[in-house]
Design an enzyme around this catalytic site. Structure first.
Site, PDB file in Angstrom:
ATOM      1  N   VAL A   1       0.876  -1.222  -0.200  1.00 50.90           N
ATOM      2  CA  VAL A   1      -0.032   0.002   0.029  1.00 50.90           C
ATOM      3  C   VAL A   1       0.916   1.275   0.056  1.00 50.90           C
ATOM      4  CG1 VAL A   1      -1.922   1.222   1.234  1.00 50.90           C
ATOM      5  CG2 VAL A   1      -1.580  -1.198   1.295  1.00 50.90           C
ATOM      6  N   GLU A   2       0.612   2.330  -0.869  1.00 48.51           N
ATOM      7  CA  GLU A   2       1.543   3.483  -1.030  1.00 48.51           C
ATOM      8  C   GLU A   2       1.656   4.089   0.248  1.00 48.51           C
ATOM      9  OE1 GLU A   2      -2.488   4.629  -2.963  1.00 48.51           O
ATOM     10  OE2 GLU A   2      -1.435   2.857  -2.670  1.00 48.51           O
ATOM     11  N   GLN A   3       0.842   3.952   1.214  1.00 47.26           N
ATOM     12  CA  GLN A   3       1.091   4.617   2.558  1.00 47.26           C
ATOM     13  C   GLN A   3       2.435   3.927   3.452  1.00 47.26           C
ATOM     14  OE1 GLN A   3      -1.823   4.129   1.564  1.00 47.26           O
ATOM     15  NE2 GLN A   3      -2.940   6.040   1.898  1.00 47.26           N
ATOM     16  N   GLY A   4       3.019   2.797   2.809  1.00 55.65           N
ATOM     17  CA  GLY A   4       4.292   2.120   3.174  1.00 55.65           C
ATOM     18  C   GLY A   4       4.169   0.966   3.769  1.00 55.65           C
TER      19      GLY A   4
END
Length: 541
Positions: A333-336
């Protein structure tokens, strides 16, 4: 022997803790304010934003702020950035996603404020360039899309007359350049602060950009304000769990909104602070959204590094779990976030039982460098060329979020959605799709309003691209969008061709989609075999 304190501070922090009102009173007019957080209300400084709104209502100040935020920071109900989406208080928004904030969308759509829409990774990585006092960010992410100066120049409305990006040529290759600008104030949210201002985030489901924003604001000579759930004594936060060091923090306030997300107060399965344990989750309901997720899921290969966007594409993870192969590839997920089961809806940006959590700029480094083997993404419009729009629809500004970063270099991309939108009503009976009421408008149009995915660049980079709907499957061919499959029970002319804004390429009669997708029991799906060799990562193009 001499004595050493448990955690020496080196600073007088007697005025560290302020009330929300005292903290926002320090925000000057005309400031550029970076708001931390991402994905609904993850790490969003709700208490500080609400206090800033009250200050404006009480005295009409501060004014003419430029507000910068990465993802959509809201809950559709007025929390988050909507607190400050007030003409006069704000002069300009710079963000990647606006759809969770109806008041912000409204003032942008009515041309009451200026608005710049950028790829999420561009903003996230620009914070680090600001922190390091480098000239700015050079990136190829966004070339050939609406953020390119040769197209809409990242402007989200007519009031915005200039964009942020500049076209640069280095060694004969094109790049987008975003000049550095200073940050006057940072509004951040975390879990706890000690008496020296060290910030921990153990109760948070992601780390987002907090460190990068704090560094950028500190080195700009700005003010870093952090709201936290609790204050603790010196040394109570172990050094390896400090996410923002105390010297970067000017003041802290106690939050009155401790939720991890708009619908989850706290869920230790999402924070990664405890060992993962087996857990139970609800399966996807059996409907057309599950059909789309099933068809998309069979495009995964064992060992893939993947990203799934919001909407129908997110259902791919639940299908993989139900079919027993979620552990055969790695979701990110792009949030890390790495691994686990990504959250859906207002829990997006989190994952249950993640295997690792890193900061968001580092995740975008990975994506922008071409690490993704597979991306499942939603869409608002697809045109005859195969270009995709997610930035605006129906007159509403949406913004690209992480879409451009994720899609531009992924090896395989599957766009997931319905053929038509607006009041669509479909059912599933005896392994067939039944269209009870079709949508009011087509999503497959002659020309998209904003190019967020460029078919031309995809051809140049050799990406494999599919467009999966509940009633038909298309692929990106050299001549444009090619129809390759239709759902059982669907009439090709009436339900597909007549509902599109262009005539797709058809080399032959489309084959039927697998009937197992349209039945309630697990479909016995498997990922494709592991790819033969690690691909050469895409070069700059």
């Amino acid at each position: 022997m001499i004595s050493l304190d448990a955690a020496p501070s080196g600073r007088d922090r007697s005025n560290l803790h302020l009330s929300p009102e005292e903290a926002v009173a320090l925000v000057p007019s005309g400031a550029t304010v970076a708001v931390g957080g991402t994905g609904s209300l993850l790490q969003v400084p709700e208490t500080l934003l609400a206090a800033l709104e009250r200050r404006w209502e009480d005295g009409g100040s501060p004014n003419d702020l430029t507000v910068v935020h990465v993802m959509g920071l809201g809950d559709h109900e007025g929390r988050g950035v909507d607190h400050v989406a007030i003409p006069g208080l704000v002069r300009r928004f710079i963000g990647s996603h606006f759809v969770l904030s109806p008041r912000e969308q409204g003032v942008i759509a009515r041309n009451e404020v200026e608005a710049i829409g950028l790829p999420a990774g561009t903003i996230s990585l620009l914070y680090r360039e600001i922190a390091a006092r480098r000239p700015g960010l050079f990136t190829d992410i966004g070339l050939g899309t609406f953020v390119d100066p040769r197209q809409q120049w990242d402007r989200m409305n007519d009031r915005t007359t200039t964009g942020l990006s500049e076209l640069a040529t280095i060694a004969g290759e094109e790049w987008l350049f975003y000049p550095r600008f200073d940050l006057g104030v940072a509004l951040l949210r975390a879990t706890e602060a000690d008496v020296d201002g060290n910030i921990g985030m153990d109760d948070e489901a992601a780390f987002s950009d907090n460190l990068a924003i704090a560094q950028a604001t500190h080195n700009s000579g700005g003010l870093v304000l952090v709201e936290v759930k609790r204050l603790v004594d010196r040394g109570e936060i172990p050094a390896n769990r400090v996410r923002v060091p105390g010297p970067l923090v000017d003041h802290v306030v106690l939050t009155d909104y401790p939720n991890q997300t708009p619908i989850t107060v706290t869920d230790p399965r999402r924070t990664g602070t405890l060992p993962n344990r087996p857990t139970a989750v609800e399966a996807l309901p059996f409907d057309h959204r599950k059909v789309v997720a099933r068809r998309a899921a069979i495009e995964l290969h064992e060992g893939d590094l993947a990203n799934l966007g919001v909407g129908m594409a997110n259902g791919i993870s639940y299908v993989a779990l139900e079919e027993g192969f979620l552990d055969r590839f790695t979701l990110t997920v792009e949030q890390g976030i790495f691994g686990g089961l990504p959250g859906v809806g207002l829990d997006s940006g989190t994952a249950i039982n993640p295997s690792a959590i890193v900061d968001m700029p580092s995740q975008f480094d990975l994506y922008d460098g071409g690490a993704l083997d597979f991306a499942g993404l939603a869409y608002a419009e697809i045109d005859r060329h195969g270009n995709v729009n997610v930035a605006a629809a129906g007159g509403k500004p949406i913004g690209p979020g992480g879409f451009i970063d994720i899609s531009q270099k992924a090896r395989t991309i599957v766009f997931c959605g319905t053929l038509c939108g607006g009041g669509l009503d479909v059912g599933l009976t005896d392994g067939q799709l039944v269209i009870t009421k079709d949508g009011r408008y087509p999503k497959f149009v002659d020309e998209v309003s904003h190019i967020c995915f460029s078919a031309e660049r995809a051809h140049r980079q050799g990406q494999r691209v599919l467009y999966v709907t509940e009633r038909a499957v298309f692929r990106l061919a050299a001549e444009g969008v090619e129809l390759i499959e239709i759902a059982p029970g669907v009439d090709l002319q009436r339900h597909v061709l007549d509902r599109m804004g262009f005539v797709p390429v058809m080399r032959s009669e489309p084959r039927l989609m697998d009937s197992r997708f349209f039945r309630p029991e697990p479909a016995g799906l498997k990922p494709r075999p592991r790819r033969d060799a690690k691909r050469e990562r895409p070069k700059h193009s």
